[in-house]
Design an enzyme around this catalytic site. Structure first.
Site, short mmCIF file in Angstrom:
data_model
loop_
_atom_site.label_atom_id
_atom_site.label_comp_id
_atom_site.label_asym_id
_atom_site.label_seq_id
_atom_site.Cartn_x
_atom_site.Cartn_y
_atom_site.Cartn_z
N ASP A 62 0.82 -1.21 0.00
CA ASP A 62 0.00 0.00 0.00
C ASP A 62 0.85 1.26 0.00
OD1 ASP A 62 0.91 -0.39 2.61
OD2 ASP A 62 -1.06 -0.87 3.41
N ASN A 128 -8.15 -2.91 14.18
CA ASN A 128 -9.51 -3.30 13.79
C ASN A 128 -9.50 -4.52 12.86
OD1 ASN A 128 -8.61 -2.28 11.39
ND2 ASN A 128 -10.01 -0.54 11.30
N HIS A 130 -7.61 -4.89 10.10
CA HIS A 130 -7.34 -4.66 8.67
C HIS A 130 -6.00 -5.26 8.26
CE1 HIS A 130 -5.42 -0.53 9.71
NE2 HIS A 130 -4.46 -1.22 9.12
N GLU A 135 -10.02 -2.20 5.11
CA GLU A 135 -10.70 -1.91 6.36
C GLU A 135 -11.92 -2.83 6.55
OE1 GLU A 135 -9.34 -0.04 8.46
OE2 GLU A 135 -8.75 1.93 7.72
N1 GLP Z 1 -1.35 -0.16 6.18
C1 GLP Z 1 -0.66 -0.49 7.38
C2 GLP Z 1 -0.73 -1.97 7.56
O1 GLP Z 1 -0.06 -2.60 6.49
C3 GLP Z 1 -0.11 -2.31 8.89
O2 GLP Z 1 -0.05 -3.70 9.02
C4 GLP Z 1 -0.97 -1.80 10.02
C5 GLP Z 1 -0.36 -2.02 11.38
O3 GLP Z 1 0.64 -1.10 11.66
P1 GLP Z 1 1.76 -1.32 12.72
O4 GLP Z 1 2.61 -2.43 12.21
O5 GLP Z 1 2.53 -0.03 12.79
O6 GLP Z 1 1.10 -1.68 13.99
O7 GLP Z 1 -1.30 -0.45 9.83
C6 GLP Z 1 -1.11 0.27 8.65
O8 GLP Z 1 -2.32 0.91 8.52
#
Ligand code: GLP
Length: 237
Positions: A62, A128, A130, A135
């Site tokens: 992404d 949540n 995702h 989402e």
């Molecule tokens: N788009 C990314 C995800 O790919 C990631 O896995 C998630 C968790 O983030 P973190 O690893 O910082 O907890 O949040 C973001 O929104």
């Protein structure tokens, strides 16, 4: 799902590294990569190793809409600093956050994924549930798309920005259908604030309301979680 529970994120990085090494040893050439705080220990282990990706392709999950690749909040910049500067790939793909025609960018990225079938995809998980930026409620047959980020995601990601107002409101994301096409999936989650999402993903109903629960349908998933993220599971793994 193969679930591996480790003491903490540092130990998780070592386990994640083994999954990457094993994939490379078995001929994997295309790696789906993720950003966020979760994969950093795995990337650190890779950087400190002799693994060589110069013959490999990377395809990222992404990118924020409206952020230039050289902006230090872009996912492109994150990948450069956490992995690519030390471990160059033959070619690396990310959605272009500045694309002037989002529809065309979505199509371009779907083509990239079709032309480079992913051998190993690493994933984090949002609080949540995702994955990527898919989402809750996202249709499961979706490929690359533009996402309106939820309040929960904006709030969670605000820690990387000067203020919550600076967090982009939209992102390009690989879709759930694209993620599910990867040959092998590696999902990592660390910390107590991921415990509910992890429980839903592994033990909860398979529902679009918790996007990561779709992984229950994939034949080859490794889940690496620390004790805090595993704390709400009812079964012992
Ligand atoms: N788009 C990314 C995800 O790919 C990631 O896995 C998630 C968790 O983030 P973190 O690893 O910082 O907890 O949040 C973001 O929104």
């Amino acid at each position: 799902m193969k679930v591996i529970v480790v003491k903490d994120q540092a130990a998780g990085g070592k386990e994640g590294f083994k999954v990457f090494k094993n994939a490379l040893d078995n001929g994997a050439k295309v790696f789906g990569l993720a950003t966020g705080s979760t994969p950093v220990t795995t990337y650190k282990e890779i950087v400190n190793s002799d693994l060589d990706f110069s013959d490999c392709t990377s395809v990222n999950l992404d990118e924020y809409v409206g952020i230039a690749p050289d902006n230090d909040q872009s996912y492109k910049y994150f990948m450069q600093t956490h992995l690519f500067n030390d471990k160059p790939f033959k070619e690396s793909f990310l959605p272009n956050g500045l694309a002037s025609d989002p529809e065309a960018e979505v199509k371009r990225y779907d083509k990239v994924i079709d032309e480079h079938p992913i051998d190993l995809q690493i994933l984090g998980i949002g609080r949540n549930g995702h994955i990527g930026f898919n989402e809750p409620g996202t249709p499961r047959d979706i490929t690359t798309h533009v996402v309106d980020l939820t309040e929960s995601t904006i709030e969670a990601n605000a820690r990387f920005f000067a203020s919550e107002n600076d967090v982009p409101k939209q992102a390009f994301s690989m879709g759930l259908a694209s993620i599910m096409k990867s040959k092998h999936l590696l999902l990592e989650a660390f910390g107590e604030n991921k415990a509910d999402a992890v429980k839903g993903m592994i033990e909860g109903p398979d529902t679009p309301e918790l996007p990561a629960s779709i992984l229950q349908n994939h034949p080859d998933v490794t889940v690496i979680i620390d004790e805090a993220a595993a704390s709400k599971l009812s079964k012992k793994y």
